[in-house]
Design a protein around this motif. Structure first.
Motif: not given
Length: 347
Positions: A45-49, A54-61
């Protein structure tokens, strides 16, 4: 002699040792996948999203997701204990809203009794303890109704869902209770050692629940009741007492979730907690806890809560309509239940 291999409920006799080894190895892979199916689903699920946004793999998110799932983890841990006894609690969302509103009201206005010219003020700690106590009492009432009158958990907690929601409207008069102060707001928005305070709170709850379920007599009783209630009763376990305790814990943890939500918003909303019970049930089932009771774990539920949190976050980042979000979550719950039933048949 022929080799006997068990696959599901069937036994196969094979005189070919190579075939026997292959079947045993295949069954081992299957058990391995079943053990880590939630973790595998989360990674996919993480890989797909991540590929779609491009905002998913950020520290804030990442911290945003952790804050969001903290509330669901609080509720889901209590729900896990209930489901392990082969029960269900549909009232946790409404209890969350009521306890958050009561805490906010006591903190801001206290209690006035004009007939006796009496005013009772509450400190921050006093208001918090009052909210948690109310949640535990409502949960205990659920357990008492179920055990004393043999009411199905679905019906008893559905009734409490309506009662608690109505009491929330009466307490708030349909209006938010806001302006609760910085000290209370810190509970939901503060940081400690570089980690959001709600994450610490949910982490402590998970740790305590793991100790209870794995290291105490009460935990063994909970699993025993869900596995075989009749046998548990014959062995001398006080089933009614354990069930009341479990529902009381679920109510108290829902209240803690309500405190986090209320402090994060700095406002007690009358409609808070709507459909939270569905996210909690989804987290429990996705985490591998059987709805039939007696099988499951707290860590599995945490994985399920993270999956639900990541799914919610991903759907928002991808600008999916809220209506379609409900459809997707419903399908996920249905798929998890189907997998649970399929696994139960093969055991």
């Amino acid at each position: 002699m022929p080799t006997k291999i068990s696959i599901g409920n069937e036994k196969i006799n094979s005189r070919d040792p190579f075939l026997g080894k292959a079947l045993v190895k295949s069954n081992g892979y299957r058990n391995y996948l079943l053990k880590f199916q939630s973790l595998i689903a989360l990674l996919i699920l993480c890989l797909v999203i991540g590929l779609l946004s491009d905002k998913f793999f950020t520290a804030a998110n990442a911290w945003n997701v952790m804050r969001q799932i903290s509330v669901n983890i609080c509720i889901s841990v209590g729900m896990t204990l209930v489901v392990l006894t082969a029960g269900i609690d549909l009232s946790v969302g409404s209890v969350l809203a009521l306890c958050g509103a009561i805490t906010a009201g006591l903190l801001k206005s206290g209690i006035e009794v004009p007939a006796f010219d009496l005013y009772i003020g509450f400190t921050l700690l006093g208001a918090i303890l009052a909210g948690i106590t109310i949640g535990s009492l409502l949960g205990a009432f659920n357990g008492w109704t179920i055990t004393r009158f043999n009411v199905p958990p679905f019906v008893a907690t559905l009734a409490m869902l309506t009662i608690a929601r109505g009491l929330t409207m009466l307490w708030t008069k349909g209006f938010p209770i806001s302006g609760l102060g910085e000290n209370f707001s810190y509970l939901g928005t503060g940081w400690f050692l570089g980690i959001p305070l709600p994450v610490w709170i949910s982490g402590l709850i998970v740790f305590a629940a793991i100790i209870i379920t794995n290291k105490t007599r009460v935990g063994r009783y909970i699993y025993a009741i869900g596995g075989n209630e009749s046998a548990s009763k014959l062995s001398g376990i006080n089933i009614n007492k354990i069930k009341i305790l479990v529902y009381a814990i679920a109510g108290g943890l829902a209240a803690i979730g309500g405190l986090i939500v209320t402090s994060r918003l700095d406002s007690a909303q009358p409609n808070a907690g709507f459909s939270y019970e569905l996210d909690a049930i989804a987290a429990v089932v996705i985490g591998g806890t059987s709805l039939s009771g007696g099988r499951g774990s707290i860590l599995g539920t945490v994985q399920g809560a993270i999956i639900i949190g990541v799914l919610n976050n991903g759907l928002v980042l991808l600008n999916v309509s809220p209506f379609w979000q409900q459809v997707v979550k419903g399908l996920v719950i249905l798929l998890a239940v189907i997998i649970d039933k399929s696994n139960a048949k093969n055991e």
